[in-house]
Design an enzyme around this catalytic site. Structure first.
Site, PDB file in Angstrom:
ATOM      1  N   ILE A  30       0.821  -1.219   0.000  1.00  0.00           N
ATOM      2  CA  ILE A  30       0.000   0.000   0.000  1.00  0.00           C
ATOM      3  C   ILE A  30       0.857   1.272   0.000  1.00  0.00           C
ATOM      4  O   ILE A  30       0.332   2.377  -0.067  1.00  0.00           O
ATOM      5  CB  ILE A  30      -1.001   0.035   1.185  1.00  0.00           C
ATOM      6  CG1 ILE A  30      -0.272  -0.233   2.510  1.00  0.00           C
ATOM      7  CG2 ILE A  30      -2.125  -0.949   0.982  1.00  0.00           C
ATOM      8  CD1 ILE A  30      -1.170  -0.063   3.723  1.00  0.00           C
ATOM      9  N   GLY A  31       2.156   1.110   0.083  1.00  0.00           N
ATOM     10  CA  GLY A  31       3.031   2.290   0.045  1.00  0.00           C
ATOM     11  C   GLY A  31       4.491   1.876   0.003  1.00  0.00           C
ATOM     12  O   GLY A  31       4.833   0.749   0.360  1.00  0.00           O
ATOM     13  N   GLY A  33       8.624   3.428   0.693  1.00  0.00           N
ATOM     14  CA  GLY A  33       9.539   4.474   1.104  1.00  0.00           C
ATOM     15  C   GLY A  33      10.896   4.204   0.497  1.00  0.00           C
ATOM     16  O   GLY A  33      11.015   3.371  -0.398  1.00  0.00           O
ATOM     17  N   VAL A  34      11.919   4.891   0.989  1.00  0.00           N
ATOM     18  CA  VAL A  34      13.260   4.740   0.425  1.00  0.00           C
ATOM     19  C   VAL A  34      13.792   3.324   0.648  1.00  0.00           C
ATOM     20  O   VAL A  34      14.228   2.660  -0.286  1.00  0.00           O
ATOM     21  CB  VAL A  34      14.227   5.756   1.080  1.00  0.00           C
ATOM     22  CG1 VAL A  34      15.588   5.659   0.422  1.00  0.00           C
ATOM     23  CG2 VAL A  34      13.676   7.152   0.968  1.00  0.00           C
ATOM     24  N   SER A  35      13.753   2.855   1.888  1.00  0.00           N
ATOM     25  CA  SER A  35      14.254   1.502   2.129  1.00  0.00           C
ATOM     26  C   SER A  35      13.180   0.658   2.799  1.00  0.00           C
ATOM     27  O   SER A  35      13.464  -0.264   3.546  1.00  0.00           O
ATOM     28  CB  SER A  35      15.508   1.572   3.008  1.00  0.00           C
ATOM     29  OG  SER A  35      15.207   2.303   4.171  1.00  0.00           O
ATOM     30  N   SER A  36      11.919   1.013   2.542  1.00  0.00           N
ATOM     31  CA  SER A  36      10.836   0.254   3.167  1.00  0.00           C
ATOM     32  C   SER A  36       9.675   0.030   2.206  1.00  0.00           C
ATOM     33  O   SER A  36       9.498   0.767   1.242  1.00  0.00           O
ATOM     34  CB  SER A  36      10.325   1.008   4.398  1.00  0.00           C
ATOM     35  OG  SER A  36       9.650   2.177   3.994  1.00  0.00           O
ATOM     36  N   VAL A  38       5.443  -0.813   2.529  1.00  0.00           N
ATOM     37  CA  VAL A  38       4.333  -0.872   3.481  1.00  0.00           C
ATOM     38  C   VAL A  38       3.231  -1.753   2.893  1.00  0.00           C
ATOM     39  O   VAL A  38       2.838  -1.555   1.737  1.00  0.00           O
ATOM     40  CB  VAL A  38       3.807   0.539   3.829  1.00  0.00           C
ATOM     41  CG1 VAL A  38       2.659   0.462   4.830  1.00  0.00           C
ATOM     42  CG2 VAL A  38       4.929   1.400   4.393  1.00  0.00           C
ATOM     43  N   LYS A  53       5.138  -1.802   8.044  1.00  0.00           N
ATOM     44  CA  LYS A  53       6.247  -1.190   7.314  1.00  0.00           C
ATOM     45  C   LYS A  53       7.419  -2.156   7.433  1.00  0.00           C
ATOM     46  O   LYS A  53       7.890  -2.436   8.539  1.00  0.00           O
ATOM     47  CB  LYS A  53       6.566   0.163   7.961  1.00  0.00           C
ATOM     48  CG  LYS A  53       7.658   0.963   7.274  1.00  0.00           C
ATOM     49  CD  LYS A  53       7.637   2.385   7.828  1.00  0.00           C
ATOM     50  CE  LYS A  53       8.827   3.207   7.465  1.00  0.00           C
ATOM     51  NZ  LYS A  53       8.733   4.587   7.938  1.00  0.00           N
ATOM     52  N   ASP A 153       9.605  16.470   8.689  1.00  0.00           N
ATOM     53  CA  ASP A 153       9.235  15.989   7.345  1.00  0.00           C
ATOM     54  C   ASP A 153       7.721  16.060   7.162  1.00  0.00           C
ATOM     55  O   ASP A 153       7.103  15.120   6.648  1.00  0.00           O
ATOM     56  CB  ASP A 153       9.763  14.562   7.134  1.00  0.00           C
ATOM     57  CG  ASP A 153       9.901  14.211   5.652  1.00  0.00           C
ATOM     58  OD1 ASP A 153       9.879  15.139   4.816  1.00  0.00           O
ATOM     59  OD2 ASP A 153      10.025  13.016   5.329  1.00  0.00           O
ATOM     60  N   LYS A 155       4.510  16.844   5.375  1.00  0.00           N
ATOM     61  CA  LYS A 155       4.072  17.027   3.980  1.00  0.00           C
ATOM     62  C   LYS A 155       2.862  16.125   3.770  1.00  0.00           C
ATOM     63  O   LYS A 155       2.644  15.178   4.558  1.00  0.00           O
ATOM     64  CB  LYS A 155       5.204  16.670   3.014  1.00  0.00           C
ATOM     65  CG  LYS A 155       5.780  15.280   3.178  1.00  0.00           C
ATOM     66  CD  LYS A 155       6.903  15.037   2.189  1.00  0.00           C
ATOM     67  CE  LYS A 155       7.529  13.664   2.411  1.00  0.00           C
ATOM     68  NZ  LYS A 155       8.605  13.374   1.479  1.00  0.00           N
ATOM     69  N   ASN A 158       2.982  12.357   4.204  1.00  0.00           N
ATOM     70  CA  ASN A 158       3.163  11.776   5.537  1.00  0.00           C
ATOM     71  C   ASN A 158       1.968  12.038   6.443  1.00  0.00           C
ATOM     72  O   ASN A 158       2.041  11.866   7.655  1.00  0.00           O
ATOM     73  CB  ASN A 158       4.449  12.308   6.177  1.00  0.00           C
ATOM     74  CG  ASN A 158       5.676  11.733   5.492  1.00  0.00           C
ATOM     75  OD1 ASN A 158       5.603  10.663   4.881  1.00  0.00           O
ATOM     76  ND2 ASN A 158       6.791  12.433   5.559  1.00  0.00           N
ATOM     77  N   ASP A 171       5.328   8.798   9.653  1.00  0.00           N
ATOM     78  CA  ASP A 171       6.707   8.881   9.187  1.00  0.00           C
ATOM     79  C   ASP A 171       7.581   9.785  10.077  1.00  0.00           C
ATOM     80  O   ASP A 171       7.841  10.948   9.755  1.00  0.00           O
ATOM     81  CB  ASP A 171       6.748   9.366   7.733  1.00  0.00           C
ATOM     82  CG  ASP A 171       8.111   9.096   7.112  1.00  0.00           C
ATOM     83  OD1 ASP A 171       9.024   8.697   7.856  1.00  0.00           O
ATOM     84  OD2 ASP A 171       8.267   9.303   5.898  1.00  0.00           O
ATOM     85  N   THR A 190      12.161  17.621   2.758  1.00  0.00           N
ATOM     86  CA  THR A 190      11.750  17.565   1.353  1.00  0.00           C
ATOM     87  C   THR A 190      11.804  18.996   0.808  1.00  0.00           C
ATOM     88  O   THR A 190      11.252  19.902   1.440  1.00  0.00           O
ATOM     89  CB  THR A 190      10.324  16.980   1.265  1.00  0.00           C
ATOM     90  OG1 THR A 190      10.320  15.726   1.951  1.00  0.00           O
ATOM     91  CG2 THR A 190       9.899  16.768  -0.172  1.00  0.00           C
TER      92      THR A 190
HETATM   93  P1  ADP Z   1       9.144   6.343   4.527  1.00  0.00           P
HETATM   94  O1  ADP Z   1       9.699   6.694   5.861  1.00  0.00           O
HETATM   95  O2  ADP Z   1      10.030   5.394   3.812  1.00  0.00           O
HETATM   96  O3  ADP Z   1       8.702   7.540   3.725  1.00  0.00           O
HETATM   97  P2  ADP Z   1       6.426   6.001   5.398  1.00  0.00           P
HETATM   98  O4  ADP Z   1       6.287   5.642   6.832  1.00  0.00           O
HETATM   99  O5  ADP Z   1       6.165   7.423   5.054  1.00  0.00           O
HETATM  100  O6  ADP Z   1       7.833   5.510   4.852  1.00  0.00           O
HETATM  101  O7  ADP Z   1       5.465   5.066   4.529  1.00  0.00           O
HETATM  102  C1  ADP Z   1       5.488   5.093   3.111  1.00  0.00           C
HETATM  103  C2  ADP Z   1       4.081   5.142   2.576  1.00  0.00           C
HETATM  104  O8  ADP Z   1       3.355   3.975   2.979  1.00  0.00           O
HETATM  105  C3  ADP Z   1       3.243   6.289   3.100  1.00  0.00           C
HETATM  106  O9  ADP Z   1       3.495   7.476   2.407  1.00  0.00           O
HETATM  107  C4  ADP Z   1       1.825   5.748   2.903  1.00  0.00           C
HETATM  108  O10 ADP Z   1       1.430   5.851   1.553  1.00  0.00           O
HETATM  109  C5  ADP Z   1       1.994   4.272   3.234  1.00  0.00           C
HETATM  110  N1  ADP Z   1       1.688   4.029   4.657  1.00  0.00           N
HETATM  111  C6  ADP Z   1       2.554   4.106   5.686  1.00  0.00           C
HETATM  112  N2  ADP Z   1       1.956   3.834   6.861  1.00  0.00           N
HETATM  113  C7  ADP Z   1       0.663   3.573   6.570  1.00  0.00           C
HETATM  114  C8  ADP Z   1      -0.506   3.236   7.365  1.00  0.00           C
HETATM  115  N3  ADP Z   1      -0.440   3.110   8.685  1.00  0.00           N
HETATM  116  N4  ADP Z   1      -1.692   3.063   6.728  1.00  0.00           N
HETATM  117  C9  ADP Z   1      -1.775   3.208   5.383  1.00  0.00           C
HETATM  118  N5  ADP Z   1      -0.727   3.514   4.584  1.00  0.00           N
HETATM  119  C10 ADP Z   1       0.485   3.701   5.154  1.00  0.00           C
HETATM  120 MG    MG Z   2       7.161   9.068   4.098  1.00  0.00          MG
END
Ligand code: ADP
Ligand code: MG
Length: 395
Positions: A30-31, A33-36, A38, A53, A153, A155, A158, A171, A190
């Site tokens: 569903i999402g 990140g750089v090294s993750s 979700v 995550k 961060d 935005k 997040n 985040d 950012t």
């Molecule tokens: P990063 O630190 O790598 O940016 P994030 O924690 O921001 O990672 O998570 C990346 C993306 O995953 C988010 O921008 C969002 O789209 C999705 N995401 C993260 N946590 C959740 C959550 N609890 N519920 C739904 N989507 C999530």
């Molecule tokens: Mg993020």
């Protein structure tokens, strides 16, 4: 389960991962990140849905230095999350598991995803919606600052939304504890959301550094973006955009701001204040007239004298509507074929269609470009101020 960072090497591979998989069933992504990555996941025993995550820490993909850095920053993120997770407008960290190769952070699932995607869908938000979102965001920020935590961060990517459009801040990868009068100097965040003092401090060794105020600047950028549908500071050349930020140069252009209230503009102006000492704090922002009018909106249980006044206002408003309607240019087929973008409803339709076709926003003019929203790199992007980035997202 949380373990000491130094003892990670002794963990049996997959121990934490096994524990996670026994408890949760991971589903679709569903999402990212750089090294993750979700994913949605389901708690096997209760069937409840969560978001996990998954942070990869494999030696094949990262150098020992990077591995240590990711582990340390994740440990810091978890520590802060444990501290603040119970706040209604902050994401809740439910569980965490670690193995030699992966870290799993389980959060409550925010089904509507990012505020960024919601804004993309709607083009712009109404003042009422913006007020609702900004109030929750500022309450979360106020809580963080009271606990001497700076997010760094903020935005729309997040800020996550549930089915009822309630928001939660997420985040905490860049957040840190900052006890006044301590200051920070690190250039991170950012680009479009960076406060002027972050940029200035990275260019001037004698600069005293920056503090919690940087989050309020980002709140100003977010509020502007929600109401206008495009960010306040944008230029296709990144160096010029950074200059605009440092000078606090932005404008409430037409037609985006024609129908917006003076109180909304005033709050944005006070948040996008270049001097951090003069910028509103989260608490002060929550006391601003923009939010007070909302309280009046909610409490429409009014005594008869006020009801009469409201009726008089309503009559006056009707007269104004009729007068404006008479003065207004009729939407003719000639106008639609000559300048369709000048008609508000059509403008929204064009924007939305263009987004669906091209996957990003169409350029509206030399200085405003919704594509800027999509150009912000994830947090790995630490700015190199010497570079004059001349890339442009074009149709
Ligand atoms: P990063 O630190 O790598 O940016 P994030 O924690 O921001 O990672 O998570 C990346 C993306 O995953 C988010 O921008 C969002 O789209 C999705 N995401 C993260 N946590 C959740 C959550 N609890 N519920 C739904 N989507 C999530
Ligand atoms: Mg993020």
């Amino acid at each position: 389960m949380t373990r000491d960072v130094e003892s990670r090497d002794e963990l049996p591979d997959w121990a934490g991962a096994k524990e996670f998989y026994q408890k949760y069933d991971p589903k679709e992504v569903i999402g990212r990140g750089v090294s993750s990555t979700v994913r949605r996941c389901v708690h096997r025993e209760t069937g409840r849905e969560f978001a996990v995550k998954i942070i990869e820490v494999t030696p094949e993909r990262l150098s020992p230095e990077q591995l240590r850095e990711v582990r340390l920053s994740t440990a810091k993120e978890m520590e802060i999350l444990h501290h603040v997770s119970h706040h209604p407008y902050i994401i809740t960290l439910i569980d965490s598991y670690e193995s030699n190769t992966f870290i799993f952070l389980v959060f409550d699932l925010m089904k509507r995803g990012e505020l960024f995607d919601y804004l993309t869908e709607k083009v712009t938000l109404s003042e009422k919606e913006t007020r609702y979102i900004m109030r929750s965001l500022l309450e979360a920020v106020s809580y963080l600052h009271t606990n001497n935590i700076v997010h760094r961060d903020l935005k729309p990517e997040n800020i996550l939304m549930d089915d009822c459009l309630n928001i939660k801040l997420s985040d905490f990868g860049f957040s840190c504890i900052l006890n006044p009068p301590e200051k920070l100097r690190e250039l991170c965040g950012t680009p479009g959301y960076l406060a002027p003092e972050i940029l200035k401090c990275s260019m001037d060794e004698t600069h005293p550094g920056y503090g919690h105020e940087v989050d309020l600047w980002a709140c100003g950028v977010i509020m502007f973006t929600l109401l206008a549908g495009s960010p306040p500071f944008w230029h296709r050349r990144q160096m010029l955009m950074l200059r605009m930020i440092m000078e606090g140069r932005f404008q409430f252009g037409s037609p985006e701001w024609d129908d917006r209230s003076a109180t909304a503009k005033d709050l944005i102006t006070r948040l996008l204040e270049v001097c951090p000492e003069k910028r509103l704090t989260a608490e002060q922002a929550l006391q601003h007239q923009f939010f007070q009018s909302h309280q009046r909106e909610r409490g429409l249980m009014v005594p008869p004298r006020h009801r009469f006044r409201i009726a008089a206002w309503a009559a006056l408003a009707c007269v104004r509507i009729v007068v404006r309607w008479r003065r207004a240019r009729p939407v003719t087929s000639e106008l639609l074929s000559r300048d369709p973008y000048s008609v508000k409803g059509v403008r929204k339709l064009i924007d939305a269609c263009a987004f669906r076709i091209y996957g990003h926003w169409v350029k509206k003019g030399e200085r405003q470009n919704r594509a800027a929203l999509f150009q912000n790199q994830p947090k790995a992007l630490l700015l190199t101020l010497g570079e004059d980035d001349d890339r442009e997202a074009e149709l």
